[in-house]
Design a protein around this motif. Structure first.
Motif, PDB file in Angstrom:
ATOM      1  N   ILE A  16      -1.211   5.313  -5.759  1.00  0.00           N
ATOM      2  CA  ILE A  16      -0.470   6.482  -6.254  1.00  0.00           C
ATOM      3  C   ILE A  16      -1.215   7.174  -7.387  1.00  0.00           C
ATOM      4  CG2 ILE A  16       1.642   7.167  -7.454  1.00  0.00           C
ATOM      5  CD1 ILE A  16       3.068   4.955  -5.871  1.00  0.00           C
ATOM      6  N   ALA A  17      -1.918   6.407  -8.210  1.00  0.00           N
ATOM      7  CA  ALA A  17      -2.559   6.969  -9.401  1.00  0.00           C
ATOM      8  C   ALA A  17      -3.700   7.927  -9.073  1.00  0.00           C
ATOM      9  CB  ALA A  17      -3.075   5.844 -10.293  1.00  0.00           C
ATOM     10  N   VAL A  18      -4.471   7.642  -8.043  1.00  0.00           N
ATOM     11  CA  VAL A  18      -5.622   8.494  -7.724  1.00  0.00           C
ATOM     12  C   VAL A  18      -5.196   9.925  -7.383  1.00  0.00           C
ATOM     13  CG1 VAL A  18      -7.551   8.826  -6.128  1.00  0.00           C
ATOM     14  CG2 VAL A  18      -7.112   6.575  -7.087  1.00  0.00           C
ATOM     15  N   PRO A  19      -4.253  10.135  -6.454  1.00  0.00           N
ATOM     16  CA  PRO A  19      -3.831  11.516  -6.198  1.00  0.00           C
ATOM     17  C   PRO A  19      -3.088  12.136  -7.380  1.00  0.00           C
ATOM     18  CG  PRO A  19      -3.007  10.056  -4.468  1.00  0.00           C
ATOM     19  CD  PRO A  19      -3.693   9.220  -5.465  1.00  0.00           C
ATOM     20  N   ALA A  20      -2.388  11.306  -8.171  1.00  0.00           N
ATOM     21  CA  ALA A  20      -1.671  11.834  -9.328  1.00  0.00           C
ATOM     22  C   ALA A  20      -2.641  12.379 -10.372  1.00  0.00           C
ATOM     23  CB  ALA A  20      -0.791  10.757  -9.944  1.00  0.00           C
ATOM     24  N   VAL A  21      -3.732  11.686 -10.601  1.00  0.00           N
ATOM     25  CA  VAL A  21      -4.744  12.167 -11.548  1.00  0.00           C
ATOM     26  C   VAL A  21      -5.420  13.419 -11.010  1.00  0.00           C
ATOM     27  CG1 VAL A  21      -6.968  11.588 -12.614  1.00  0.00           C
ATOM     28  CG2 VAL A  21      -5.113   9.923 -12.620  1.00  0.00           C
ATOM     29  N   ALA A  22      -5.697  13.441  -9.716  1.00  0.00           N
ATOM     30  CA  ALA A  22      -6.297  14.639  -9.111  1.00  0.00           C
ATOM     31  C   ALA A  22      -5.365  15.826  -9.249  1.00  0.00           C
ATOM     32  CB  ALA A  22      -6.610  14.384  -7.638  1.00  0.00           C
ATOM     33  N   PHE A  23      -4.064  15.611  -9.083  1.00  0.00           N
ATOM     34  CA  PHE A  23      -3.095  16.689  -9.254  1.00  0.00           C
ATOM     35  C   PHE A  23      -3.057  17.148 -10.703  1.00  0.00           C
ATOM     36  CE2 PHE A  23       1.196  18.223 -10.192  1.00  0.00           C
ATOM     37  CZ  PHE A  23       1.246  19.292  -9.305  1.00  0.00           C
ATOM     38  N   GLY A  24      -3.143  16.217 -11.631  1.00  0.00           N
ATOM     39  CA  GLY A  24      -3.145  16.575 -13.041  1.00  0.00           C
ATOM     40  C   GLY A  24      -4.377  17.376 -13.440  1.00  0.00           C
ATOM     41  N   MET A  25      -5.498  17.104 -12.820  1.00  0.00           N
ATOM     42  CA  MET A  25      -6.742  17.801 -13.160  1.00  0.00           C
ATOM     43  C   MET A  25      -6.837  19.161 -12.468  1.00  0.00           C
ATOM     44  SD  MET A  25      -8.301  15.783 -15.238  1.00  0.00           S
ATOM     45  CE  MET A  25      -9.980  16.299 -15.267  1.00  0.00           C
ATOM     46  N   ASN A  26      -6.441  19.250 -11.202  1.00  0.00           N
ATOM     47  CA  ASN A  26      -6.643  20.471 -10.420  1.00  0.00           C
ATOM     48  C   ASN A  26      -5.386  21.294 -10.207  1.00  0.00           C
ATOM     49  OD1 ASN A  26      -9.267  19.661 -10.089  1.00  0.00           O
ATOM     50  ND2 ASN A  26      -8.941  18.799  -8.068  1.00  0.00           N
ATOM     51  N   GLY A  27      -4.233  20.674 -10.301  1.00  0.00           N
ATOM     52  CA  GLY A  27      -2.991  21.369  -9.994  1.00  0.00           C
ATOM     53  C   GLY A  27      -2.664  21.357  -8.515  1.00  0.00           C
ATOM     54  N   GLU A  28      -3.496  20.698  -7.721  1.00  0.00           N
ATOM     55  CA  GLU A  28      -3.244  20.537  -6.294  1.00  0.00           C
ATOM     56  C   GLU A  28      -3.879  19.241  -5.831  1.00  0.00           C
ATOM     57  OE1 GLU A  28      -5.047  23.910  -4.479  1.00  0.00           O
ATOM     58  OE2 GLU A  28      -7.070  23.151  -4.705  1.00  0.00           O
ATOM     59  N   VAL A  29      -3.400  18.736  -4.724  1.00  0.00           N
ATOM     60  CA  VAL A  29      -3.933  17.485  -4.198  1.00  0.00           C
ATOM     61  C   VAL A  29      -4.492  17.743  -2.812  1.00  0.00           C
ATOM     62  CG1 VAL A  29      -3.394  15.133  -3.511  1.00  0.00           C
ATOM     63  CG2 VAL A  29      -2.274  16.108  -5.490  1.00  0.00           C
ATOM     64  N   ALA A  30      -5.751  17.454  -2.624  1.00  0.00           N
ATOM     65  CA  ALA A  30      -6.381  17.570  -1.308  1.00  0.00           C
ATOM     66  C   ALA A  30      -6.216  16.241  -0.578  1.00  0.00           C
ATOM     67  CB  ALA A  30      -7.852  17.918  -1.457  1.00  0.00           C
ATOM     68  N   ILE A  31      -6.318  16.283   0.716  1.00  0.00           N
ATOM     69  CA  ILE A  31      -6.158  15.080   1.537  1.00  0.00           C
ATOM     70  C   ILE A  31      -7.199  14.024   1.176  1.00  0.00           C
ATOM     71  CG2 ILE A  31      -7.567  15.920   3.448  1.00  0.00           C
ATOM     72  CD1 ILE A  31      -4.347  13.908   3.843  1.00  0.00           C
ATOM     73  N   GLU A  32      -8.354  14.446   0.686  1.00  0.00           N
ATOM     74  CA  GLU A  32      -9.413  13.496   0.330  1.00  0.00           C
ATOM     75  C   GLU A  32      -8.958  12.544  -0.769  1.00  0.00           C
ATOM     76  OE1 GLU A  32     -10.052  16.872   0.132  1.00  0.00           O
ATOM     77  OE2 GLU A  32     -11.132  17.132   2.005  1.00  0.00           O
ATOM     78  N   PHE A  33      -8.193  13.068  -1.735  1.00  0.00           N
ATOM     79  CA  PHE A  33      -7.752  12.227  -2.837  1.00  0.00           C
ATOM     80  C   PHE A  33      -6.647  11.269  -2.401  1.00  0.00           C
ATOM     81  CE2 PHE A  33      -9.515  15.920  -5.129  1.00  0.00           C
ATOM     82  CZ  PHE A  33     -10.521  15.238  -5.799  1.00  0.00           C
ATOM     83  N   ILE A  34      -5.830  11.700  -1.460  1.00  0.00           N
ATOM     84  CA  ILE A  34      -4.802  10.805  -0.929  1.00  0.00           C
ATOM     85  C   ILE A  34      -5.464   9.663  -0.171  1.00  0.00           C
ATOM     86  CG2 ILE A  34      -2.870  10.637   0.683  1.00  0.00           C
ATOM     87  CD1 ILE A  34      -2.240  13.584  -0.085  1.00  0.00           C
TER      88      ILE A  34
END
Length: 54
Positions: A16-34
């Protein structure tokens, strides 16, 4: 808490943390981070803190 429960909990938190950090940095989550989060969580669940060799 038992060790197997904690081990599974840590694996899920990593996944859960990896996509959450990506969302915090970019404001969106790409499938790669999930996928990256899922792979890292599964890897921790499979090999665990002992670092068992392949």
């Amino acid at each position: 808490m038992s060790w197997p429960f904690m081990h599974r909990l840590i694996s899920v938190l990593i996944a859960i943390a990896v996509p959450a950090v990506a969302f915090g940095m970019n404001g969106e989550v790409a499938i790669e981070f999930i996928v990256l989060g899922a792979v890292m969580g599964f890897a921790y669940w499979y090999w665990g803190p002992t670092g068992t060799l392949l």
